[in-house]
Write an enzyme that holds these catalytic residues in place. Structure first.
Site, PDB file in Angstrom:
ATOM      1  N   ASN A 141       0.857  -1.173   0.000  1.00  0.00           N
ATOM      2  CA  ASN A 141       0.000   0.000   0.000  1.00  0.00           C
ATOM      3  C   ASN A 141       0.899   1.231   0.000  1.00  0.00           C
ATOM      4  O   ASN A 141       1.769   1.377   0.857  1.00  0.00           O
ATOM      5  CB  ASN A 141      -0.905  -0.007   1.243  1.00  0.00           C
ATOM      6  N   HIS A 161      -9.679  -4.617  -3.838  1.00  0.00           N
ATOM      7  CA  HIS A 161      -8.381  -4.982  -3.260  1.00  0.00           C
ATOM      8  C   HIS A 161      -8.579  -5.383  -1.803  1.00  0.00           C
ATOM      9  O   HIS A 161      -9.357  -4.788  -1.089  1.00  0.00           O
ATOM     10  CB  HIS A 161      -7.361  -3.845  -3.396  1.00  0.00           C
ATOM     11  N   HIS A 185      -7.044  -5.802   1.892  1.00  0.00           N
ATOM     12  CA  HIS A 185      -6.002  -5.265   2.762  1.00  0.00           C
ATOM     13  C   HIS A 185      -5.473  -6.361   3.690  1.00  0.00           C
ATOM     14  O   HIS A 185      -6.255  -7.120   4.267  1.00  0.00           O
ATOM     15  CB  HIS A 185      -6.560  -4.136   3.640  1.00  0.00           C
TER      16      HIS A 185
END
Length: 185
Positions: A76, A146, A148
């Site tokens: 990230n 997406h 995490h």
């Protein structure tokens, strides 16, 4: 009787650079995220999507840790914690229910492997896993799904994010990418 004197209000700009007893952690690089610098103007345009663009770049430049057949793992760019990874399908799809069976399986397997690699390299005490589905749910890039994978350590949510609205990340993203990529099976 005389009235009490009005308090004098001094502007903060008058004291910029004046030493005091406050420790400051300046993070001007966060302004790119706050200002939306990397957000696509049209989230549905795959040409503007950072998760579609990443795989077209080198692993080092894009911070990609691992490439699978249907999904890949990337750091990230604006991590909640050191080592914060994202598992992204290559296909530009926004909703988990729109993934096909093979994509669901690979996203799941890459998430499991990411947890194992992070445990080996970074020794976290736990993890936060999750997908924010839609802008209202907190998705920064809602048009491209997406997952995490956020490593957590005891006491990592200290006073900085609460009081200072700042997150200290003690390792460079390029160094984290190299460590995780080297440890990936």
């Amino acid at each position: 009787m005389t009235s009490p004197e009005e308090p004098v209000v001094e502007g903060a700009r008058d004291f910029a650079g004046v030493p005091d007893d406050t420790q400051r952690l300046w993070t001007p690089h966060r302004m790119a995220y706050i200002g939306g610098q990397d957000k696509p103007a049209d989230p549905h345009d795959e040409g503007q999507c950072p998760f579609c663009a990443g795989p077209r770049r080198s692993d080092e430049d894009a911070l990609i840790v691992h490439r699978g057949e249907r999904a890949y793992v990337i750091l990230n760019l604006y991590p909640y914690n050191a080592g914060h990874l994202l598992v992204c399908p290559y296909r530009h799809v926004s909703d988990y229910t729109d993934l096909d069976r093979d994509e669901v399986l690979e996203v799941g397997e890459l998430t499991r492997t990411a947890m194992r690699v992070i445990r080996e390299v970074s020794r976290p005490a736990g993890f936060n896993l999750g997908m924010n589905q839609g802008e209202v749910a907190g998705a920064g890039i809602a048009a491209h799904l997406h997952q995490h994978v956020v490593p957590r350590w005891q006491g990592d949510a200290n006073f900085l994010p609460i009081v200072g609205r700042t997150k200290a990340v003690p390792i460079l993203l390029a160094d984290t990418r190299r460590l995780y990529a080297d440890a990936w099976p």
